[in-house]
Design an enzyme around this catalytic site. Structure first.
Site, PDB file in Angstrom:
ATOM      1  N   HIS A 110      49.535 -13.890  -5.952  1.00 38.95           N
ATOM      2  CA  HIS A 110      49.796 -14.835  -4.852  1.00 38.95           C
ATOM      3  C   HIS A 110      48.630 -14.808  -3.875  1.00 38.95           C
ATOM      4  O   HIS A 110      48.187 -13.746  -3.463  1.00 38.95           O
ATOM      5  CB  HIS A 110      51.088 -14.473  -4.122  1.00 38.95           C
ATOM      6  N   GLU A 150      44.818 -19.355   4.456  1.00 35.25           N
ATOM      7  CA  GLU A 150      43.413 -18.959   4.624  1.00 35.25           C
ATOM      8  C   GLU A 150      42.508 -20.180   4.423  1.00 35.25           C
ATOM      9  O   GLU A 150      42.924 -21.189   3.835  1.00 35.25           O
ATOM     10  CB  GLU A 150      43.016 -17.878   3.602  1.00 35.25           C
ATOM     11  N   GLU A 188      42.227  -9.108  -7.081  1.00 36.23           N
ATOM     12  CA  GLU A 188      43.645  -9.184  -7.459  1.00 36.23           C
ATOM     13  C   GLU A 188      43.833  -9.093  -8.969  1.00 36.23           C
ATOM     14  O   GLU A 188      44.831  -8.525  -9.440  1.00 36.23           O
ATOM     15  CB  GLU A 188      44.270 -10.473  -6.910  1.00 36.23           C
ATOM     16  N   HIS A 219      43.845   0.569  -5.380  1.00 36.97           N
ATOM     17  CA  HIS A 219      42.720   0.401  -4.464  1.00 36.97           C
ATOM     18  C   HIS A 219      41.733   1.549  -4.618  1.00 36.97           C
ATOM     19  O   HIS A 219      42.103   2.637  -4.987  1.00 36.97           O
ATOM     20  CB  HIS A 219      43.218   0.318  -3.032  1.00 36.97           C
ATOM     21  N   ASP A 235      50.810 -13.827   6.353  1.00 35.57           N
ATOM     22  CA  ASP A 235      50.835 -13.747   7.809  1.00 35.57           C
ATOM     23  C   ASP A 235      49.861 -14.704   8.472  1.00 35.57           C
ATOM     24  O   ASP A 235      49.352 -14.441   9.554  1.00 35.57           O
ATOM     25  CB  ASP A 235      50.508 -12.318   8.245  1.00 35.57           C
ATOM     26  N   ASP A 265      47.270 -16.367  -0.032  1.00 34.68           N
ATOM     27  CA  ASP A 265      47.793 -16.909   1.218  1.00 34.68           C
ATOM     28  C   ASP A 265      47.229 -18.318   1.435  1.00 34.68           C
ATOM     29  O   ASP A 265      46.027 -18.492   1.650  1.00 34.68           O
ATOM     30  CB  ASP A 265      47.422 -15.997   2.387  1.00 34.68           C
ATOM     31  N   HIS A 271      57.582 -16.096   1.143  1.00 32.99           N
ATOM     32  CA  HIS A 271      57.701 -16.883  -0.106  1.00 32.99           C
ATOM     33  C   HIS A 271      58.580 -16.156  -1.112  1.00 32.99           C
ATOM     34  O   HIS A 271      58.477 -16.394  -2.320  1.00 32.99           O
ATOM     35  CB  HIS A 271      56.312 -17.164  -0.690  1.00 32.99           C
ATOM     36  N   HIS A 328      44.275  -5.614  -9.901  1.00 29.26           N
ATOM     37  CA  HIS A 328      45.674  -5.155  -9.744  1.00 29.26           C
ATOM     38  C   HIS A 328      46.517  -5.609 -10.923  1.00 29.26           C
ATOM     39  O   HIS A 328      47.346  -4.829 -11.432  1.00 29.26           O
ATOM     40  CB  HIS A 328      46.265  -5.723  -8.445  1.00 29.26           C
TER      41      HIS A 328
END
Lengths: 122, 189
Positions: free
Chosen positions: B97, B102, B126, B135, B79, B99, B72, B129
């Protein structure tokens, strides 16, 4: 009741994608340092994706990693184990392989490696 | 807990967020998704002096949220089913973003699929982040990189809160009873 042909086709397609993109590393459990086993290159690609294996550690300088369980891979595995709170063995034990096969965040772990990380005061 | 290189953070006490009108899911209503994000943002806002305000204009929002499939255009292709679930960028980029491939669940009902992923757990991670957290090595932490399918992990732990407090300071209204009851919650600490 027979499902219409078209929907069956679509479902099959999705499953195939998942197998292709997130390999099941369970075959690699207990693979020993120095051995040459098919699938180790995929593991190196996974560890490269998340910041543990540098490209030139693949043994031939390009992104096509080798299937040899070499020293840099052992070191990468121990870093991964350290960062993810697993016993640090450098080996492909079951808990390490299971975690590598689990879904995860796409952000790499490089910030855990380069900066070191803070310990939490308990 | 860890931080991104250079410990980037936002220097404003209100951040706006918006949802892409084109990159979204068909099988979840936008209200479902917005409710999940509101809960997740409120968790972080209860700890630090930063509030989050939803706006309609995606182009001017600080935090841009969307569901994307495959490649994208940001150099980090998704994936397919499981594998990489989502990613978010450090301050002051603001992009989050998820996926689209899922099987996202918003009500904790994991019976329908053995590859179901809890949206609120991933969103809470997220947002960490987006605020500048990296992490964590603590498996119980929201900021731990891995999430097993069909599991829910939305309560901030001591590790998550300690990391974000160090970046932004404490919300003056921080109430300990708003934090998780787990054995390693800040309150019990």
């Amino acid at each position: 009741r027979n499902l219409p042909e078209e929907s069956i086709t679509k479902a099959t397609q999705i499953i195939h994608v998942s197998n292709a993109t997130w390999h099941d590393f369970s075959r690699l459990v207990d693979v020993q340092l120095g051995s040459h086993v098919s699938g180790v290159s995929e593991l190196k690609r996974y560890l490269h994706r998340f910041g543990y294996v540098k490209e030139d550690d693949g043994g031939d300088g390009a992104k096509n990693f080798s299937d040899v369980f070499d020293g840099p891979l052992e070191y990468a595995i121990s870093l991964y184990q350290q960062n993810l709170g697993l016993p640090i063995t450098g080996k492909l034990d079951t808990s390490t392989v299971t975690l590598m096969s689990s879904p995860r965040c796409g952000v790499t772990d490089t910030h855990m490696i380069d900066n070191g990380f803070h310990t939490t005061a308990h | 807990y860890t931080y991104f290189d250079g410990k980037p953070k936002w220097n404003r006490d209100t951040l706006t967020y918006a949802f892409s009108k084109t990159h979204k899911l068909e099988y979840l209503t936008s209200d479902d998704v917005k409710t999940v994000f509101r809960r997740a943002f409120d968790q972080w806002a209860s700890v630090i002096p930063v509030s989050f305000e939803e706006v309609d204009d995606y182009t001017v929002a600080d935090l841009k949220i969307g569901f994307f499939a495959g490649d994208h255009g940001d150099g980090q292709p998704f994936d397919g089913v499981l594998g990489t679930l989502a990613h978010a960028f450090a301050p002051k980029n603001g992009r989050l973003h998820l996926d689209a491939a899922e099987t996202w669940v918003v009500d904790g009902d994991f019976k329908e699929s053995d590859v179901a992923v809890d949206l609120e757990s991933v969103v809470t991670h997220e947002i960490g982040h987006l605020l500048g957290l990296g992490h964590s090595s603590q498996e119980s932490a929201v900021m731990y990189p891995s999430l097993r399918p069909r599991t829910k992990k939305v309560d901030l732990t001591v590790d998550d809160v300690a990391g974000v407090l160090k970046l932004y300071g404490a919300n003056p209204n921080l109430r300990f009873d708003s934090l998780t009851e787990s054995e390693d919650s800040l309150k019990n600490g």
